[in-house]
Design a protein around this motif. Structure first.
Motif, mmCIF file in Angstrom:
data_model
loop_
_atom_site.group_PDB
_atom_site.id
_atom_site.type_symbol
_atom_site.label_atom_id
_atom_site.label_comp_id
_atom_site.label_asym_id
_atom_site.label_seq_id
_atom_site.Cartn_x
_atom_site.Cartn_y
_atom_site.Cartn_z
ATOM 1 N N ARG A 322 0.558 -6.722 -14.862
ATOM 2 C CA ARG A 322 1.906 -6.512 -13.981
ATOM 3 C C ARG A 322 1.993 -5.443 -13.224
ATOM 4 O O ARG A 322 1.110 -4.408 -13.503
ATOM 5 C CB ARG A 322 3.535 -7.065 -14.118
ATOM 6 C CG ARG A 322 2.759 -8.629 -15.341
ATOM 7 C CD ARG A 322 2.589 -9.602 -14.508
ATOM 8 N NE ARG A 322 3.444 -9.768 -13.117
ATOM 9 C CZ ARG A 322 4.321 -10.867 -13.610
ATOM 10 N NH1 ARG A 322 3.855 -11.911 -14.535
ATOM 11 N NH2 ARG A 322 5.690 -10.918 -13.017
ATOM 12 N N ASN A 323 2.315 -4.908 -12.129
ATOM 13 C CA ASN A 323 2.419 -3.982 -11.515
ATOM 14 C C ASN A 323 4.306 -2.800 -12.082
ATOM 15 O O ASN A 323 4.754 -3.088 -12.934
ATOM 16 C CB ASN A 323 2.936 -3.952 -10.037
ATOM 17 C CG ASN A 323 3.867 -4.278 -9.819
ATOM 18 O OD1 ASN A 323 5.325 -4.819 -10.290
ATOM 19 N ND2 ASN A 323 4.751 -5.001 -7.949
ATOM 20 N N LEU A 324 3.939 -1.880 -11.191
ATOM 21 C CA LEU A 324 4.733 -0.679 -11.898
ATOM 22 C C LEU A 324 6.352 -0.744 -11.794
ATOM 23 O O LEU A 324 6.929 -1.013 -12.594
ATOM 24 C CB LEU A 324 4.317 1.029 -11.627
ATOM 25 C CG LEU A 324 5.106 1.575 -11.483
ATOM 26 C CD1 LEU A 324 5.516 2.351 -13.595
ATOM 27 C CD2 LEU A 324 5.216 2.917 -10.580
ATOM 28 N N ASN A 325 6.760 -1.677 -10.645
ATOM 29 C CA ASN A 325 8.358 -1.831 -10.574
ATOM 30 C C ASN A 325 8.788 -3.113 -11.428
ATOM 31 O O ASN A 325 8.938 -2.772 -12.427
ATOM 32 C CB ASN A 325 7.905 -2.241 -9.380
ATOM 33 C CG ASN A 325 9.504 -2.977 -9.240
ATOM 34 O OD1 ASN A 325 10.465 -1.695 -9.252
ATOM 35 N ND2 ASN A 325 9.935 -3.953 -8.362
ATOM 36 N N PRO A 382 15.476 3.765 -9.945
ATOM 37 C CA PRO A 382 15.424 5.532 -9.872
ATOM 38 C C PRO A 382 14.488 6.032 -10.041
ATOM 39 O O PRO A 382 13.112 6.676 -10.539
ATOM 40 C CB PRO A 382 16.482 6.231 -10.075
ATOM 41 C CG PRO A 382 17.004 5.258 -10.701
ATOM 42 C CD PRO A 382 17.310 3.464 -10.213
ATOM 43 N N PHE A 383 13.978 5.351 -11.588
ATOM 44 C CA PHE A 383 12.424 5.950 -12.706
ATOM 45 C C PHE A 383 11.637 5.709 -12.581
ATOM 46 O O PHE A 383 10.450 6.025 -12.077
ATOM 47 C CB PHE A 383 13.304 5.079 -13.515
ATOM 48 C CG PHE A 383 12.151 5.584 -14.655
ATOM 49 C CD1 PHE A 383 11.955 6.884 -14.767
ATOM 50 C CD2 PHE A 383 11.400 5.286 -15.205
ATOM 51 C CE1 PHE A 383 10.730 7.699 -15.804
ATOM 52 C CE2 PHE A 383 10.109 5.867 -16.300
ATOM 53 C CZ PHE A 383 10.211 6.872 -16.613
ATOM 54 N N THR A 384 11.106 4.601 -11.898
ATOM 55 C CA THR A 384 9.992 3.568 -10.366
ATOM 56 C C THR A 384 9.742 4.375 -9.150
ATOM 57 O O THR A 384 8.468 4.957 -9.247
ATOM 58 C CB THR A 384 10.551 2.510 -9.993
ATOM 59 O OG1 THR A 384 10.945 1.243 -11.299
ATOM 60 C CG2 THR A 384 9.386 1.353 -9.438
ATOM 61 N N ALA A 385 11.113 5.174 -8.380
ATOM 62 C CA ALA A 385 10.800 6.095 -7.693
ATOM 63 C C ALA A 385 10.038 6.834 -8.167
ATOM 64 O O ALA A 385 9.382 7.957 -7.384
ATOM 65 C CB ALA A 385 12.398 6.085 -6.765
ATOM 66 N N LEU A 386 11.087 7.805 -9.290
ATOM 67 C CA LEU A 386 10.388 8.859 -9.555
ATOM 68 C C LEU A 386 8.605 9.719 -10.742
ATOM 69 O O LEU A 386 8.341 10.080 -9.944
ATOM 70 C CB LEU A 386 10.918 9.483 -10.986
ATOM 71 C CG LEU A 386 10.976 10.624 -12.286
ATOM 72 C CD1 LEU A 386 11.563 11.783 -11.143
ATOM 73 C CD2 LEU A 386 11.808 10.688 -13.054
ATOM 74 N N SER A 393 -2.320 10.719 -8.088
ATOM 75 C CA SER A 393 -3.144 8.904 -7.839
ATOM 76 C C SER A 393 -3.773 8.160 -7.752
ATOM 77 O O SER A 393 -3.979 6.786 -7.533
ATOM 78 C CB SER A 393 -2.873 9.058 -6.100
ATOM 79 O OG SER A 393 -4.122 10.293 -6.181
ATOM 80 N N ALA A 394 -4.782 8.902 -8.591
ATOM 81 C CA ALA A 394 -5.903 7.861 -9.510
ATOM 82 C C ALA A 394 -4.889 6.857 -10.053
ATOM 83 O O ALA A 394 -5.359 4.906 -10.254
ATOM 84 C CB ALA A 394 -6.352 8.597 -10.228
ATOM 85 N N ILE A 395 -4.043 7.418 -10.865
ATOM 86 C CA ILE A 395 -3.131 6.176 -11.867
ATOM 87 C C ILE A 395 -1.831 5.175 -11.184
ATOM 88 O O ILE A 395 -2.104 4.319 -11.503
ATOM 89 C CB ILE A 395 -2.553 7.038 -12.711
ATOM 90 C CG1 ILE A 395 -3.428 8.097 -13.612
ATOM 91 C CG2 ILE A 395 -1.595 6.282 -13.532
ATOM 92 C CD1 ILE A 395 -3.037 8.675 -14.918
ATOM 93 N N LEU A 396 -1.530 6.222 -10.079
ATOM 94 C CA LEU A 396 -0.615 5.368 -9.277
ATOM 95 C C LEU A 396 -0.955 3.632 -8.430
ATOM 96 O O LEU A 396 -1.085 2.917 -8.242
ATOM 97 C CB LEU A 396 0.129 6.281 -8.320
ATOM 98 C CG LEU A 396 0.875 5.865 -7.980
ATOM 99 C CD1 LEU A 396 2.218 5.110 -8.964
ATOM 100 C CD2 LEU A 396 1.713 6.756 -6.590
ATOM 101 N N LYS A 397 -2.759 4.340 -8.279
ATOM 102 C CA LYS A 397 -3.168 3.284 -7.646
ATOM 103 C C LYS A 397 -3.255 2.090 -8.601
ATOM 104 O O LYS A 397 -3.993 0.989 -7.839
ATOM 105 C CB LYS A 397 -4.635 3.952 -6.884
ATOM 106 C CG LYS A 397 -5.003 2.790 -5.887
ATOM 107 C CD LYS A 397 -6.776 3.449 -5.306
ATOM 108 C CE LYS A 397 -7.932 2.609 -4.912
ATOM 109 N NZ LYS A 397 -8.719 3.156 -4.333
ATOM 110 N N ARG A 398 -3.657 2.383 -9.385
ATOM 111 C CA ARG A 398 -4.053 1.222 -10.437
ATOM 112 C C ARG A 398 -2.758 0.590 -10.887
ATOM 113 O O ARG A 398 -3.252 -0.768 -11.375
ATOM 114 C CB ARG A 398 -5.094 1.879 -11.675
ATOM 115 C CG ARG A 398 -6.399 2.425 -11.620
ATOM 116 C CD ARG A 398 -6.459 3.327 -13.321
ATOM 117 N NE ARG A 398 -7.913 3.525 -13.173
ATOM 118 C CZ ARG A 398 -9.105 2.263 -13.004
ATOM 119 N NH1 ARG A 398 -8.460 0.998 -13.618
ATOM 120 N NH2 ARG A 398 -10.187 2.670 -12.979
#
Length: 570
Positions: A322-325, A382-386, A393-398
């Protein structure tokens, strides 16, 4: 003052104080549970403002509250929900529970607690609060958010893990050692009785409720439901389990009936009433002197619990795909101790493996984590936005991607072997449990009853009648054990057509069932009679008769059809 009036006075004080402090909590926009606990603290024996409350009466009110609280949780629990929880909920719940269990043991040992105390600390830190989270999501109007279904699915899995944990911890506490054999027997005993209760409950209770439907007014249904709850509490105690487990099991059985929603509506007032009694009784066990003396320990456990559960939950959700959010919202939602934490802590104190000062510490930790829960849930966005701003970017993309709705196309098709094995082992497990239950009951009870009521018969005839009745009783289930369902036949045919060598493992599975069936027939015969060589022929003949009778009985009685009809009626 008479004993009866003393009980009324205690209940009056509990309910009035609960009402007053929940109004204050509501006015301050705090969870109602905090009001209950504060009320309990003020009227409890620690402060001495109401001397009629003794430690014994507090424990009695706590036990009554636990029974109704767990019964209502069982009504909200569903085996179907558990099966539909999905891999994300199961992975997250298991990782969270195992991770917090280990972290709790390490924290306890670092604080120089005894090993058994550390084990119980790990267990009680593993559970989040279903009640608190549902209340917080209702207050914050988050129940329709995409991640809320995953949160509730995780809580369902955690509830089941908590039930297993209570039994395992009881077993470890009684033996006071990590005896592998005893733990395995404890798990086996729990699984056996859960399956047995579930099978018998789903077959009998919905059937009885259907037949009596026109007579079931709200009043009668309420009485029947509470009566069944207390009956299961008694049964659970008789076989060595806790009252809480019995109440939870009966609630979960009733949750599968067509009357589930009606029962839940009828019992909601009782749940609120005795839930309040339970949480007030929890507050009554708070000792301010203990809290003042161990404030550092309380702070450490609070931080470990909140941070640990947050991180393990986030990692578990990400690991499940599942995704970060979703991960952050789930993690921030689950960062508190739950109702089962009180029950496990109470269990440890009652079994004498935890010092009594630990219970007020756990309550204090729970109060703190409960207080912070709404703010933690709000902090997820707000923690998700942080994280989106700080992560490479490499981790965020995953981890930060758009989730697609689950549908038939997004799920991999199950292989024929998986379908066949699933069907095979479910049938093997369920029917084996029923057969073992019948044979144990026959051996331990039936022969004694026959001997008592038919005293004129000799010992041989008592054993002969008991054996014959046992074989007749197990006959339908022997056939059910060996019956090849449509799924099994279809999958086996496809596998053999695809590869002729698949015939051998399929044949082996059938042979194993036949041998197991023979053993179930042979066991009562050998138990009631001394084994002789000529009995082999008799056993062979009896097996043939049993299979024939079983086929006729099952086809006429429709056991499986009735069970599946009841299970899918809701």
């Amino acid at each position: 003052m008479s004993e009866e009036l003393h009980l009324v006075v205690e209940l009056a004080i509990i309910l009035i104080s609960a009402g007053v402090f929940t109004i204050i909590s509501k006015a301050l926009k705090q969870p109602l549970i905090l009001g209950y606990i504060v009320a309990g603290f003020l009227i409890g024996p620690s402060l001495g403002l109401f001397p009629q409350f003794s430690q014994e009466s507090v424990k009695q009110w706590s036990e009554i509250g636990i029974i109704f609280l767990l019964f209502s949780l069982g009504l909200e629990f569903s085996f179907k929900k558990l099966l539909k929880a999905g891999s994300a909920a199961i992975i997250t719940a298991l990782l969270n529970c195992v991770g917090m269990y280990i972290l709790g043991i390490l924290a306890g040992r670092m604080m120089h607690w005894e090993m058994m105390e550390s084990i119980f600390l790990g267990g009680l830190m593993s559970m989040s609060s279903t009640t608190i989270i549902i209340k917080a999501y209702n207050d914050l109007k988050l129940k329709d958010e995409p991640y809320s279904s995953l949160v509730f699915s995780i809580l369902v899995v955690e509830d089941l893990i908590a039930v297993v944990l209570m039994v395992l911890l009881s077993t470890v506490a009684v033996s006071n050692k990590f005896a592998g054999g005893e733990m395995i027997m404890g798990i086996a005993k729990l699984v056996f009785f859960l399956i047995l209760w579930f099978l018998v409950g789903i077959y009998l209770i919905p059937t009885i409720l259907k037949k009596a439907k026109r007579y079931l007014s709200d009043e009668i249904l309420l009485l029947v439901s509470i009566g069944l709850c207390f009956m299961m509490v008694v049964l659970a105690n008789l076989v060595g389990f806790s009252s809480a487990l019995g109440a939870f099991v009966m609630g979960s059985i009733l949750s599968e009936t067509i009357e589930a929603e009606r029962i839940e509506k009828l019992t909601v007032s009782l749940k609120d009433l005795f839930g309040a009694v339970f949480f007030v009784s929890v507050g009554m066990m708070v000792d301010p002197h203990v809290i003042a003396s161990h404030w550092g320990v309380i702070l450490v456990i609070t931080i470990v619990a909140m941070v640990g559960k947050l991180l393990f939950s986030i990692f578990g959700v990400l690991l499940s795909g599942r995704n970060l959010n979703t991960a952050t919202h789930v993690g921030f939602s689950l960062a508190q101790l739950g109702e089962f934490s009180f029950i496990i802590a109470n269990l440890g104190v009652s079994l004498g493996v935890m010092r009594e000062f630990i219970y007020p510490i756990i309550i204090a930790v729970s109060v703190l984590t409960t207080f912070f829960t709404p703010y933690m849930i709000k902090a997820a966005a707000p923690f998700t936005a942080l994280l989106r701003n700080k992560l490479p970017s490499a981790i965020l993309k995953r981890v930060d991607f758009e989730e697609k709705e689950e549908g038939a196309g997004s799920r991999a098709e199950q292989s024929e072997w998986k379908l066949l094995l699933k069907n095979y082992f479910i049938r093997l497990s369920l029917y084996s449990v029923l057969l073992v239950a019948i044979e144990l009951g026959s051996i331990n009870i039936l022969a004694g009853l026959i001997h008592t009521h038919l005293v004129m018969l000799g010992d041989f005839w008592v054993r002969f009648i008991a054996c014959a009745i046992t074989i007749v009783l197990i006959a339908p289930f022997i056939y059910g054990l060996n019956y090849n369902s449509l799924i099994f036949r279809s999958s086996a045919k496809k596998l053999i057509q695809e590869k002729s060598s698949n015939a051998w493992p399929v044949l082996s599975m059938i042979v194993i069932r036949i041998l197991l069936s023979i053993s179930f027939v042979v066991f009562p015969i050998l138990n009631f009679f001394e084994p002789k060589w000529w009995m082999i022929l008799i056993v062979a003949a009896i097996v043939a008769v049993v299979i024939y009778i079983s086929k006729r009985v099952v086809k006429g009685g429709g056991f499986e059809d009735r069970f599946m009809e009841n299970l899918n009626a809701k």
